[in-house]
Design a protein around this motif. Structure first.
Motif, PDB file in Angstrom:
ATOM      1  N   ARG A 276       0.832  -1.193   0.000  1.00 52.02           N
ATOM      2  CA  ARG A 276       0.000   0.000   0.000  1.00 52.02           C
ATOM      3  C   ARG A 276       0.872   1.250   0.000  1.00 52.02           C
ATOM      4  NH1 ARG A 276      -2.285  -3.107   4.160  1.00 52.02           N
ATOM      5  NH2 ARG A 276      -1.324  -1.744   5.708  1.00 52.02           N
ATOM      6  N   ALA A 277       0.280   2.383  -0.381  1.00 51.93           N
ATOM      7  CA  ALA A 277       1.028   3.639  -0.443  1.00 51.93           C
ATOM      8  C   ALA A 277       1.611   4.011   0.913  1.00 51.93           C
ATOM      9  CB  ALA A 277       0.127   4.758  -0.964  1.00 51.93           C
ATOM     10  N   SER A 278       0.831   3.784   1.986  1.00 50.94           N
ATOM     11  CA  SER A 278       1.326   4.115   3.324  1.00 50.94           C
ATOM     12  C   SER A 278       2.527   3.261   3.692  1.00 50.94           C
ATOM     13  CB  SER A 278       0.213   3.912   4.361  1.00 50.94           C
ATOM     14  OG  SER A 278      -0.222   2.562   4.369  1.00 50.94           O
ATOM     15  N   THR A 279       2.515   2.021   3.227  1.00 48.60           N
ATOM     16  CA  THR A 279       3.634   1.126   3.494  1.00 48.60           C
ATOM     17  C   THR A 279       4.865   1.578   2.735  1.00 48.60           C
ATOM     18  OG1 THR A 279       2.142  -0.725   3.850  1.00 48.60           O
ATOM     19  CG2 THR A 279       4.417  -1.270   3.331  1.00 48.60           C
ATOM     20  N   ILE A 280       4.667   1.941   1.467  1.00 51.49           N
ATOM     21  CA  ILE A 280       5.792   2.394   0.647  1.00 51.49           C
ATOM     22  C   ILE A 280       6.443   3.624   1.269  1.00 51.49           C
ATOM     23  CG2 ILE A 280       6.387   3.388  -1.596  1.00 51.49           C
ATOM     24  CD1 ILE A 280       4.192   1.556  -2.788  1.00 51.49           C
ATOM     25  N   ALA A 281       5.638   4.515   1.844  1.00 56.45           N
ATOM     26  CA  ALA A 281       6.190   5.721   2.450  1.00 56.45           C
ATOM     27  C   ALA A 281       7.127   5.382   3.600  1.00 56.45           C
ATOM     28  CB  ALA A 281       5.052   6.622   2.938  1.00 56.45           C
ATOM     29  N   ARG A 282       6.835   4.302   4.310  1.00 52.75           N
ATOM     30  CA  ARG A 282       7.685   3.895   5.436  1.00 52.75           C
ATOM     31  C   ARG A 282       8.774   2.923   4.984  1.00 52.75           C
ATOM     32  NH1 ARG A 282       3.748   1.660   9.890  1.00 52.75           N
ATOM     33  NH2 ARG A 282       5.448   2.142  11.306  1.00 52.75           N
ATOM     34  N   GLU A 283       8.665   2.463   3.751  1.00 51.24           N
ATOM     35  CA  GLU A 283       9.596   1.555   3.098  1.00 51.24           C
ATOM     36  C   GLU A 283       9.427   0.098   3.489  1.00 51.24           C
ATOM     37  OE1 GLU A 283      13.703   2.732   3.021  1.00 51.24           O
ATOM     38  OE2 GLU A 283      13.253   4.710   2.218  1.00 51.24           O
ATOM     39  N   ALA A 284       8.978  -0.232   4.687  1.00 47.41           N
ATOM     40  CA  ALA A 284       8.921  -1.620   5.132  1.00 47.41           C
ATOM     41  C   ALA A 284       7.526  -2.204   4.926  1.00 47.41           C
ATOM     42  CB  ALA A 284       9.299  -1.725   6.594  1.00 47.41           C
ATOM     43  N   TYR A 285       7.450  -3.325   4.202  1.00 44.55           N
ATOM     44  CA  TYR A 285       6.165  -3.916   3.870  1.00 44.55           C
ATOM     45  C   TYR A 285       5.411  -4.433   5.094  1.00 44.55           C
ATOM     46  CZ  TYR A 285       8.117  -4.043  -0.873  1.00 44.55           C
ATOM     47  OH  TYR A 285       8.692  -3.725  -2.074  1.00 44.55           O
ATOM     48  N   PHE A 286       6.118  -4.941   6.100  1.00 41.23           N
ATOM     49  CA  PHE A 286       5.462  -5.656   7.191  1.00 41.23           C
ATOM     50  C   PHE A 286       5.674  -4.987   8.545  1.00 41.23           C
ATOM     51  CE2 PHE A 286       6.745  -8.697   3.873  1.00 41.23           C
ATOM     52  CZ  PHE A 286       5.483  -9.026   3.405  1.00 41.23           C
ATOM     53  N   LEU A 287       5.962  -3.691   8.541  1.00 43.18           N
ATOM     54  CA  LEU A 287       6.267  -2.994   9.785  1.00 43.18           C
ATOM     55  C   LEU A 287       5.024  -2.818  10.663  1.00 43.18           C
ATOM     56  CD1 LEU A 287       8.860  -1.948  11.033  1.00 43.18           C
ATOM     57  CD2 LEU A 287       8.318   0.326  10.160  1.00 43.18           C
ATOM     58  N   ASP A 288       3.862  -2.646  10.050  1.00 45.63           N
ATOM     59  CA  ASP A 288       2.635  -2.507  10.838  1.00 45.63           C
ATOM     60  C   ASP A 288       2.401  -3.748  11.693  1.00 45.63           C
ATOM     61  OD1 ASP A 288       2.174  -0.022   9.796  1.00 45.63           O
ATOM     62  OD2 ASP A 288       0.752  -0.699   8.266  1.00 45.63           O
ATOM     63  N   TYR A 289       2.591  -4.903  11.074  1.00 44.44           N
ATOM     64  CA  TYR A 289       2.424  -6.153  11.815  1.00 44.44           C
ATOM     65  C   TYR A 289       3.475  -6.270  12.909  1.00 44.44           C
ATOM     66  CZ  TYR A 289       2.773 -11.165  12.803  1.00 44.44           C
ATOM     67  OH  TYR A 289       2.863 -12.375  13.422  1.00 44.44           O
ATOM     68  N   ALA A 290       4.702  -5.888  12.605  1.00 42.66           N
ATOM     69  CA  ALA A 290       5.777  -5.978  13.599  1.00 42.66           C
ATOM     70  C   ALA A 290       5.442  -5.167  14.836  1.00 42.66           C
ATOM     71  CB  ALA A 290       7.099  -5.508  12.986  1.00 42.66           C
ATOM     72  N   GLN A 291       4.823  -4.016  14.649  1.00 48.26           N
ATOM     73  CA  GLN A 291       4.432  -3.197  15.790  1.00 48.26           C
ATOM     74  C   GLN A 291       3.457  -3.951  16.696  1.00 48.26           C
ATOM     75  OE1 GLN A 291       4.007   0.537  12.915  1.00 48.26           O
ATOM     76  NE2 GLN A 291       3.370   1.039  14.986  1.00 48.26           N
ATOM     77  N   LYS A 292       2.514  -4.675  16.091  1.00 46.78           N
ATOM     78  CA  LYS A 292       1.541  -5.437  16.887  1.00 46.78           C
ATOM     79  C   LYS A 292       2.233  -6.583  17.631  1.00 46.78           C
ATOM     80  CE  LYS A 292      -2.066  -4.563  13.436  1.00 46.78           C
ATOM     81  NZ  LYS A 292      -2.938  -5.189  12.426  1.00 46.78           N
ATOM     82  N   VAL A 293       3.137  -7.278  16.959  1.00 48.46           N
ATOM     83  CA  VAL A 293       3.841  -8.391  17.591  1.00 48.46           C
ATOM     84  C   VAL A 293       4.698  -7.892  18.746  1.00 48.46           C
ATOM     85  CG1 VAL A 293       5.564 -10.209  17.242  1.00 48.46           C
ATOM     86  CG2 VAL A 293       3.837  -9.791  15.510  1.00 48.46           C
TER      87      VAL A 293
END
Length: 412
Positions: A276-293
């Motif tokens: 997603r565009a928001s993911t691309i802006a942060r560069e990391a594809y799976f960072l949102d999930y990492a935050q939850k873990v």
């Protein structure tokens, strides 16, 4: 590993489980090198390639998937480790990959049903469920594993891990992502068994737990064992984020040393760069999930996929969302990128997609993968990677290696 906002950046060392002192926060995530020989032994190109990466400054190198069974290959030139027949070649690989104070972990894998037709007439899987989404044209339907075969595969993971340790690799990683066998067992879509190995989430989790326990029994308590795990399969009836987080919690209690977060399968290849565009802006594809873990576990986490610049990497580390930064394709073109990232806090790279100018050829030749394999082959010959490498040369190399199978689908 709890990571509060602080001065951590890519150059900071990290201790993984009291078993691996990694000199910085950068690791090479697994890429399929396709540098095995006709009998699936390591070629001389692998030590040359991994020495190049070791001298480039990466703290931890994770190999491309090494298969635990020569009868079950994901791709034609995979390396396989199931006995000691090629031990000297593996030792040479390990010596090269541990130069410059580098950690070198071997990724261990069984593809399950993700074996192309030209490599397997009938692959195995938890259940006799074929791949969908058009992949049934390139991958034969599997048969369900017997109970004896399940136990045999678990033991094969353990034997390969012990052999990796004997060869001089400093750790191993279980490939539990991208729709391969461990991932298939975890998925409610692909594992519809009615015995103790399937059905409920607890039963589907049993295979990976038993693989980990068997490895740990063989390598001892002081040898690092990690896992690459899907955040999700990105399918309605597949492995979910909630299940994934539970797997991480269970494996943490079992004693796993590091979790690398990825996502997707051949049917839904999120690992291929769809974001997603928001993911691309942060560069990391799976960072949102990492935050939850991160909120539920306290073991080292690594995130790979999408990172291209020091500011984004350092931001993710300082925010405590991940403990390590995984790099793959950037290291195929810039093997000394870690040294540059640590020397310049503003450093970054851009990667352009390889293009023959003919979309159908790009798609059939899987250029998004095979062009990068060409870069690894160049480095394996002692040459520098070439960002301007002609993609038609990649296609010619494929034809030379695989003949009429060159354009048969190896991966999604």
């Amino acid at each position: 590993m709890e990571n509060t906002k602080n001065n951590i950046d890519v150059s900071s060392p990290i201790d993984i489980g009291g078993k691996a002192a990694v000199k910085n926060r950068l690791y090479k995530s697994a890429m399929s090198e396709q540098l095995g020989d006709a009998s699936n032994a390591p070629t001389k190109a692998l030590p040359v390639l991994y020495e190049t990466w070791a001298r480039g400054g990466t703290g931890l190198l994770i190999t491309g998937n090494v298969m635990i069974d020569r009868r079950a290959l994901g791709e034609p030139f995979n390396v396989a480790l199931e006995d000691d027949r090629d031990m000297e070649a593996f030792k040479e690989w390990a010596r090269a990959g541990t130069l410059n104070g580098t950690q070198l972990w071997m990724q261990l894998n069984h593809p399950g049903k993700q074996i192309p037709k030209f490599l397997a007439a009938q692959p195995v899987a938890p259940s006799a469920i074929p791949l969908g989404y058009g992949l049934e044209k390139s991958f034969n339907p599997p048969r369900a594993l017997t109970l004896r075969e399940i136990r045999d595969i678990i033991e094969r993971f353990a034997v390969s891990a012990a052999l990796a340790k004997e060869a001089g690799f400093t750790g191993v990683q279980i490939h539990g992502a991208h729709g391969y066998l461990v991932s298939q067992f975890l998925s409610p879509r692909h594992n519809q068994r009615t015995d103790d190995w399937g059905g409920s989430p607890e039963n589907r989790l049993r295979f990976v737990v038993e693989v980990y326990r068997a490895i740990r029994a063989r390598v001892g308590k002081d040898f690092p064992v990690g896992i690459k795990l899907n955040s999700a399969d990105f399918q309605k009836d597949g492995f979910s984020e909630e299940e994934s987080m539970n797997v991480v919690r269970v494996l943490e209690k079992e004693g796993i040393d590091m979790v690398e977060i990825s996502g997707g399968t051949y049917e839904r290849p999120a690992m291929m760069g769809v974001a997603r565009a928001s993911t691309i802006a942060r560069e990391a594809y799976f960072l949102d999930y990492a935050q939850k873990v991160r909120e539920t576990v306290n073991l080292p986490l690594g995130v790979t996929g999408g990172f291209r610049s020091a500011p984004a990497m350092n931001g993710a580390l300082k925010d405590g969302h991940t403990d390590m930064i995984g790099l793959a394709r950037p290291l195929a073109l810039y093997p000394d990128m870690p040294n540059k990232l640590m020397a310049d806090p503003g450093f970054g790279v851009e990667l352009k997609r390889p293009d023959t100018g003919v979309k159908a050829v790009n798609r059939t030749a899987m250029l998004d993968l095979t062009w990068y394999e060409s870069q690894l082959a160049l480095m394996g010959k002692g040459k520098a990677p070439d960002p301007n490498y002609n993609p038609w040369l990649t296609i010619l190399h494929m034809v030379g290696q695989l003949g009429r199978n060159a354009f048969k689908k190896r991966r999604a």
